[in-house]
Scaffold this motif. Structure first.
Motif, PDB file in Angstrom:
ATOM      1  N   THR A   1       0.812  -1.224   0.000  1.00 39.35           N
ATOM      2  CA  THR A   1       0.000   0.000   0.000  1.00 39.35           C
ATOM      3  C   THR A   1       0.840   1.265   0.000  1.00 39.35           C
ATOM      4  O   THR A   1       0.281   2.370  -0.027  1.00 39.35           O
ATOM      5  CB  THR A   1      -0.926   0.019   1.232  1.00 39.35           C
ATOM      6  OG1 THR A   1      -0.130  -0.058   2.412  1.00 39.35           O
ATOM      7  CG2 THR A   1      -1.912  -1.136   1.179  1.00 39.35           C
ATOM      8  N   GLU A   2       2.171   1.121   0.023  1.00 41.82           N
ATOM      9  CA  GLU A   2       3.063   2.279   0.049  1.00 41.82           C
ATOM     10  C   GLU A   2       3.958   2.238  -1.192  1.00 41.82           C
ATOM     11  O   GLU A   2       4.911   1.472  -1.241  1.00 41.82           O
ATOM     12  CB  GLU A   2       3.914   2.251   1.316  1.00 41.82           C
ATOM     13  CG  GLU A   2       3.086   2.195   2.585  1.00 41.82           C
ATOM     14  CD  GLU A   2       3.935   1.848   3.800  1.00 41.82           C
ATOM     15  OE1 GLU A   2       5.112   2.211   3.812  1.00 41.82           O
ATOM     16  OE2 GLU A   2       3.401   1.190   4.702  1.00 41.82           O
ATOM     17  N   PRO A   3       3.651   3.054  -2.199  1.00 51.90           N
ATOM     18  CA  PRO A   3       4.348   2.937  -3.494  1.00 51.90           C
ATOM     19  C   PRO A   3       5.865   3.126  -3.436  1.00 51.90           C
ATOM     20  O   PRO A   3       6.596   2.341  -4.034  1.00 51.90           O
ATOM     21  CB  PRO A   3       3.712   4.033  -4.348  1.00 51.90           C
ATOM     22  CG  PRO A   3       2.396   4.300  -3.724  1.00 51.90           C
ATOM     23  CD  PRO A   3       2.562   4.023  -2.257  1.00 51.90           C
ATOM     24  N   LYS A   4       6.350   4.129  -2.725  1.00 47.82           N
ATOM     25  CA  LYS A   4       7.794   4.379  -2.742  1.00 47.82           C
ATOM     26  C   LYS A   4       8.585   3.267  -2.053  1.00 47.82           C
ATOM     27  O   LYS A   4       9.551   2.758  -2.627  1.00 47.82           O
ATOM     28  CB  LYS A   4       8.111   5.738  -2.140  1.00 47.82           C
ATOM     29  CG  LYS A   4       7.710   6.874  -3.058  1.00 47.82           C
ATOM     30  CD  LYS A   4       8.138   8.210  -2.542  1.00 47.82           C
ATOM     31  CE  LYS A   4       7.693   9.295  -3.517  1.00 47.82           C
ATOM     32  NZ  LYS A   4       8.164  10.607  -3.121  1.00 47.82           N
ATOM     33  N   PRO A   5       8.206   2.870  -0.828  1.00 47.19           N
ATOM     34  CA  PRO A   5       8.945   1.743  -0.231  1.00 47.19           C
ATOM     35  C   PRO A   5       8.780   0.446  -1.036  1.00 47.19           C
ATOM     36  O   PRO A   5       9.708  -0.356  -1.108  1.00 47.19           O
ATOM     37  CB  PRO A   5       8.334   1.589   1.162  1.00 47.19           C
ATOM     38  CG  PRO A   5       7.668   2.879   1.453  1.00 47.19           C
ATOM     39  CD  PRO A   5       7.284   3.457   0.134  1.00 47.19           C
ATOM     40  N   LEU A   6       7.617   0.273  -1.661  1.00 40.95           N
ATOM     41  CA  LEU A   6       7.396  -0.913  -2.491  1.00 40.95           C
ATOM     42  C   LEU A   6       8.365  -0.922  -3.666  1.00 40.95           C
ATOM     43  O   LEU A   6       8.973  -1.949  -3.978  1.00 40.95           O
ATOM     44  CB  LEU A   6       5.952  -0.956  -2.990  1.00 40.95           C
ATOM     45  CG  LEU A   6       5.614  -2.105  -3.932  1.00 40.95           C
ATOM     46  CD1 LEU A   6       5.756  -3.438  -3.220  1.00 40.95           C
ATOM     47  CD2 LEU A   6       4.207  -1.937  -4.486  1.00 40.95           C
ATOM     48  N   LYS A   7       8.524   0.229  -4.300  1.00 35.24           N
ATOM     49  CA  LYS A   7       9.436   0.326  -5.442  1.00 35.24           C
ATOM     50  C   LYS A   7      10.865  -0.020  -5.025  1.00 35.24           C
ATOM     51  O   LYS A   7      11.557  -0.776  -5.700  1.00 35.24           O
ATOM     52  CB  LYS A   7       9.377   1.737  -6.029  1.00 35.24           C
ATOM     53  CG  LYS A   7      10.241   1.937  -7.245  1.00 35.24           C
ATOM     54  CD  LYS A   7      10.075   3.335  -7.794  1.00 35.24           C
ATOM     55  CE  LYS A   7      10.951   3.547  -9.008  1.00 35.24           C
ATOM     56  NZ  LYS A   7      10.804   4.896  -9.563  1.00 35.24           N
ATOM     57  N   GLU A   8      11.301   0.516  -3.893  1.00 37.40           N
ATOM     58  CA  GLU A   8      12.650   0.234  -3.410  1.00 37.40           C
ATOM     59  C   GLU A   8      12.808  -1.244  -3.057  1.00 37.40           C
ATOM     60  O   GLU A   8      13.835  -1.857  -3.348  1.00 37.40           O
ATOM     61  CB  GLU A   8      12.967   1.112  -2.192  1.00 37.40           C
ATOM     62  CG  GLU A   8      13.039   2.591  -2.506  1.00 37.40           C
ATOM     63  CD  GLU A   8      14.053   2.909  -3.597  1.00 37.40           C
ATOM     64  OE1 GLU A   8      15.174   2.352  -3.562  1.00 37.40           O
ATOM     65  OE2 GLU A   8      13.734   3.712  -4.491  1.00 37.40           O
ATOM     66  N   ALA A   9      11.781  -1.828  -2.438  1.00 34.27           N
ATOM     67  CA  ALA A   9      11.851  -3.238  -2.063  1.00 34.27           C
ATOM     68  C   ALA A   9      11.896  -4.128  -3.303  1.00 34.27           C
ATOM     69  O   ALA A   9      12.622  -5.122  -3.336  1.00 34.27           O
ATOM     70  CB  ALA A   9      10.662  -3.607  -1.179  1.00 34.27           C
ATOM     71  N   VAL A  10      11.143  -3.764  -4.342  1.00 31.50           N
ATOM     72  CA  VAL A  10      11.160  -4.544  -5.585  1.00 31.50           C
ATOM     73  C   VAL A  10      12.522  -4.427  -6.260  1.00 31.50           C
ATOM     74  O   VAL A  10      13.060  -5.411  -6.772  1.00 31.50           O
ATOM     75  CB  VAL A  10      10.022  -4.108  -6.531  1.00 31.50           C
ATOM     76  CG1 VAL A  10      10.186  -4.717  -7.910  1.00 31.50           C
ATOM     77  CG2 VAL A  10       8.680  -4.492  -5.946  1.00 31.50           C
ATOM     78  N   LYS A  11      13.100  -3.225  -6.242  1.00 28.10           N
ATOM     79  CA  LYS A  11      14.445  -3.064  -6.813  1.00 28.10           C
ATOM     80  C   LYS A  11      15.450  -3.939  -6.074  1.00 28.10           C
ATOM     81  O   LYS A  11      16.297  -4.592  -6.691  1.00 28.10           O
ATOM     82  CB  LYS A  11      14.887  -1.602  -6.729  1.00 28.10           C
ATOM     83  CG  LYS A  11      14.296  -0.713  -7.775  1.00 28.10           C
ATOM     84  CD  LYS A  11      14.868   0.689  -7.637  1.00 28.10           C
ATOM     85  CE  LYS A  11      14.256   1.644  -8.615  1.00 28.10           C
ATOM     86  NZ  LYS A  11      14.788   3.009  -8.454  1.00 28.10           N
ATOM     87  N   ALA A  12      15.364  -3.943  -4.749  1.00 27.78           N
ATOM     88  CA  ALA A  12      16.276  -4.773  -3.958  1.00 27.78           C
ATOM     89  C   ALA A  12      16.059  -6.251  -4.264  1.00 27.78           C
ATOM     90  O   ALA A  12      17.021  -7.018  -4.382  1.00 27.78           O
ATOM     91  CB  ALA A  12      16.073  -4.493  -2.472  1.00 27.78           C
ATOM     92  N   LEU A  13      14.816  -6.642  -4.409  1.00 31.99           N
ATOM     93  CA  LEU A  13      14.484  -8.035  -4.742  1.00 31.99           C
ATOM     94  C   LEU A  13      15.077  -8.396  -6.102  1.00 31.99           C
ATOM     95  O   LEU A  13      15.659  -9.469  -6.270  1.00 31.99           O
ATOM     96  CB  LEU A  13      12.967  -8.212  -4.748  1.00 31.99           C
ATOM     97  CG  LEU A  13      12.428  -9.610  -4.957  1.00 31.99           C
ATOM     98  CD1 LEU A  13      12.718 -10.472  -3.743  1.00 31.99           C
ATOM     99  CD2 LEU A  13      10.928  -9.564  -5.198  1.00 31.99           C
ATOM    100  N   TYR A  14      14.959  -7.495  -7.056  1.00 33.39           N
ATOM    101  CA  TYR A  14      15.501  -7.732  -8.401  1.00 33.39           C
ATOM    102  C   TYR A  14      17.022  -7.880  -8.355  1.00 33.39           C
ATOM    103  O   TYR A  14      17.579  -8.820  -8.911  1.00 33.39           O
ATOM    104  CB  TYR A  14      15.102  -6.580  -9.325  1.00 33.39           C
ATOM    105  CG  TYR A  14      15.646  -6.722 -10.729  1.00 33.39           C
ATOM    106  CD1 TYR A  14      14.983  -7.494 -11.669  1.00 33.39           C
ATOM    107  CD2 TYR A  14      16.817  -6.092 -11.115  1.00 33.39           C
ATOM    108  CE1 TYR A  14      15.472  -7.640 -12.952  1.00 33.39           C
ATOM    109  CE2 TYR A  14      17.322  -6.234 -12.390  1.00 33.39           C
ATOM    110  CZ  TYR A  14      16.653  -7.004 -13.306  1.00 33.39           C
ATOM    111  OH  TYR A  14      17.145  -7.146 -14.572  1.00 33.39           O
ATOM    112  N   THR A  15      17.691  -6.949  -7.679  1.00 31.60           N
ATOM    113  CA  THR A  15      19.153  -7.022  -7.651  1.00 31.60           C
ATOM    114  C   THR A  15      19.643  -8.257  -6.900  1.00 31.60           C
ATOM    115  O   THR A  15      20.696  -8.789  -7.219  1.00 31.60           O
ATOM    116  CB  THR A  15      19.761  -5.756  -7.013  1.00 31.60           C
ATOM    117  OG1 THR A  15      19.209  -5.572  -5.706  1.00 31.60           O
ATOM    118  CG2 THR A  15      19.503  -4.539  -7.863  1.00 31.60           C
TER     119      THR A  15
END
Length: 116
Positions: A53-67
């Motif tokens: 439900t929080e777009p900015k932390p979600l984006k960062e978490a997805v980037k971390a997951l990807y890397t």
């Protein structure tokens, strides 16, 4: 002659059996590695879902997951870049068109107000 042929066949079959057993062990190890990788990814994905439900932390978490989990980028990376460039070009065009239409609308509204 018959016994020696049978002994040769038996030893050949034993070698084949040993080779197949080694192959089975190798495949089981690979399967366990993949299962562990899937478990780690699933756990990391569940951790990312807390930010749904929080777009900015979600984006960062997805980037971390990807890397963390993507070791090599997809082969079609160049094609993806071309698609992204085209998407950006079309988006810019549409944004400019919307701005232009908004300006025309406001001019028409002003003209209508002065006529009334």
């Amino acid at each position: 002659k018959n016994n020696s042929n049978l002994e040769l066949t038996i030893s050949d079959n034993k070698l084949k059996l040993e080779g197949q057993q080694q192959e089975i062990l190798s495949q089981r190890r690979k399967m366990n590695e993949v299962e562990n990788l899937i478990k780690r990814y699933r756990n990391d994905l569940h951790a990312v879902m807390q930010y749904i439900t929080e777009p900015k932390p979600l984006k960062e978490a997805v980037k971390a997951l990807y890397t963390k989990h993507v070791l090599t980028p997809p082969q079609g990376a160049q094609v993806d870049q071309d698609i992204q460039k085209e998407y950006n070009r079309q988006r810019d065009y549409l944004e400019k068109t919307v701005d232009s239409l908004k300006r025309k609308l406001s001019k028409d509204m002003d003209l209508h107000k002065t006529d009334s």
